[in-house]
Design a protein around this motif. Structure first.
Motif, PDB file in Angstrom:
ATOM      1  N   ALA A  18       0.833  -1.205   0.000  1.00  0.00           N
ATOM      2  CA  ALA A  18       0.000   0.000   0.000  1.00  0.00           C
ATOM      3  C   ALA A  18       0.865   1.252   0.000  1.00  0.00           C
ATOM      4  CB  ALA A  18      -0.929   0.001   1.216  1.00  0.00           C
ATOM      5  N   SER A  19       1.935   1.236   0.773  1.00  0.00           N
ATOM      6  CA  SER A  19       2.834   2.385   0.833  1.00  0.00           C
ATOM      7  C   SER A  19       3.491   2.654  -0.514  1.00  0.00           C
ATOM      8  CB  SER A  19       3.899   2.142   1.905  1.00  0.00           C
ATOM      9  OG  SER A  19       4.878   3.147   1.859  1.00  0.00           O
ATOM     10  N   ALA A  22       1.084   4.068  -3.021  1.00  0.00           N
ATOM     11  CA  ALA A  22       0.827   5.479  -2.728  1.00  0.00           C
ATOM     12  C   ALA A  22       1.993   6.367  -3.156  1.00  0.00           C
ATOM     13  CB  ALA A  22       0.542   5.672  -1.235  1.00  0.00           C
ATOM     14  N   ASP A  57      -6.098  -2.064  12.275  1.00  0.00           N
ATOM     15  CA  ASP A  57      -5.225  -2.071  11.090  1.00  0.00           C
ATOM     16  C   ASP A  57      -3.763  -2.051  11.499  1.00  0.00           C
ATOM     17  OD1 ASP A  57      -7.442  -1.869   9.400  1.00  0.00           O
ATOM     18  OD2 ASP A  57      -7.348   0.333   9.390  1.00  0.00           O
ATOM     19  N   ALA A  59      -0.786  -0.188  11.185  1.00  0.00           N
ATOM     20  CA  ALA A  59      -0.497   1.190  10.804  1.00  0.00           C
ATOM     21  C   ALA A  59       0.983   1.439  10.593  1.00  0.00           C
ATOM     22  CB  ALA A  59      -1.035   2.140  11.865  1.00  0.00           C
ATOM     23  N   HIS A  81       1.734   2.976   7.137  1.00  0.00           N
ATOM     24  CA  HIS A  81       0.687   2.802   6.142  1.00  0.00           C
ATOM     25  C   HIS A  81       0.169   4.183   5.730  1.00  0.00           C
ATOM     26  CE1 HIS A  81      -3.012   1.608   4.207  1.00  0.00           C
ATOM     27  NE2 HIS A  81      -2.582   0.350   4.222  1.00  0.00           N
ATOM     28  N   PRO A  82      -0.054   4.407   4.432  1.00  0.00           N
ATOM     29  CA  PRO A  82      -0.504   5.736   3.984  1.00  0.00           C
ATOM     30  C   PRO A  82      -1.820   6.188   4.608  1.00  0.00           C
ATOM     31  CG  PRO A  82      -0.577   4.137   2.173  1.00  0.00           C
ATOM     32  CD  PRO A  82       0.116   3.476   3.311  1.00  0.00           C
ATOM     33  N   ASP A  83      -2.684   5.266   4.992  1.00  0.00           N
ATOM     34  CA  ASP A  83      -3.938   5.656   5.644  1.00  0.00           C
ATOM     35  C   ASP A  83      -3.714   6.208   7.048  1.00  0.00           C
ATOM     36  OD1 ASP A  83      -5.276   4.790   3.399  1.00  0.00           O
ATOM     37  OD2 ASP A  83      -6.003   2.920   4.315  1.00  0.00           O
ATOM     38  N   HIS A  84      -2.525   6.017   7.592  1.00  0.00           N
ATOM     39  CA  HIS A  84      -2.217   6.457   8.948  1.00  0.00           C
ATOM     40  C   HIS A  84      -1.097   7.490   8.982  1.00  0.00           C
ATOM     41  CE1 HIS A  84      -4.882   3.480  10.771  1.00  0.00           C
ATOM     42  NE2 HIS A  84      -4.477   2.680   9.795  1.00  0.00           N
ATOM     43  N   ARG A  87       0.160  11.074  11.645  1.00  0.00           N
ATOM     44  CA  ARG A  87      -0.371  10.881  13.002  1.00  0.00           C
ATOM     45  C   ARG A  87       0.720  10.643  14.042  1.00  0.00           C
ATOM     46  NH1 ARG A  87      -5.456   6.939  11.477  1.00  0.00           N
ATOM     47  NH2 ARG A  87      -6.583   8.502  10.276  1.00  0.00           N
TER      48      ARG A  87
END
Length: 141
Positions: A18-19, A22, A57, A59, A81-84, A87
């Protein structure tokens, strides 16, 4: 946060894939490499790895390993992970790797791998005093 286990390898693969998608780079799974690395006597999963979970998930992932033939160099492997992203997970990971290296007798240098395209990762490392030493370009066949 907790140490990684072999059961985490599929999720770590997904995190890296995923990374890299992205970032626009060629996605590559890491489970084969990590399975090999984790089978070495110098790696202790409880000491040398962490997975970061948020909301069920994966992260983030972090690992510090020290090669027996280069006992002064700690090599950090990490990914968020790009969704995290954004943060504070990357900052936590960097602190974990730096703390782990201080706990390892003889380690005087830390090398952190980061994708050339990962501007946020480069910024984070630069903010903490890391310098770019080399680029490792993955060839596309």
């Amino acid at each position: 946060m907790r140490p990684a286990s072999r059961d985490d390898l599929p999720a770590i693969d997904e995190l890296y894939l995923a990374s890299e998608r992205a970032l626009g780079t060629r996605p590559e799974p890491r489970s084969g490499y990590l399975g090999w690395r984790w089978s070495q006597d110098a790696v202790d999963l409880a000491r040398d790895t962490r997975v970061i979970e948020r909301g069920g998930d994966l992260a983030g992932f972090a690992m510090l390993f020290v090669e027996p033939h280069a006992p002064t160099v700690g090599a950090g492997m990490w990914r968020v992970h790009p969704d995290h992203a954004g943060r504070g997970i990357g900052t936590w990971i960097l602190g974990y790797v730096e703390g782990s290296s201080r706990d390892r007798a003889g380690v005087t240098t830390i090398r952190m791998g980061v994708e050339e395209e990962d501007a946020a990762g480069h910024r984070l490392l630069a903010e903490h005093g890391y310098l770019v030493l080399t680029y490792n370009h993955r060839g596309v066949c």
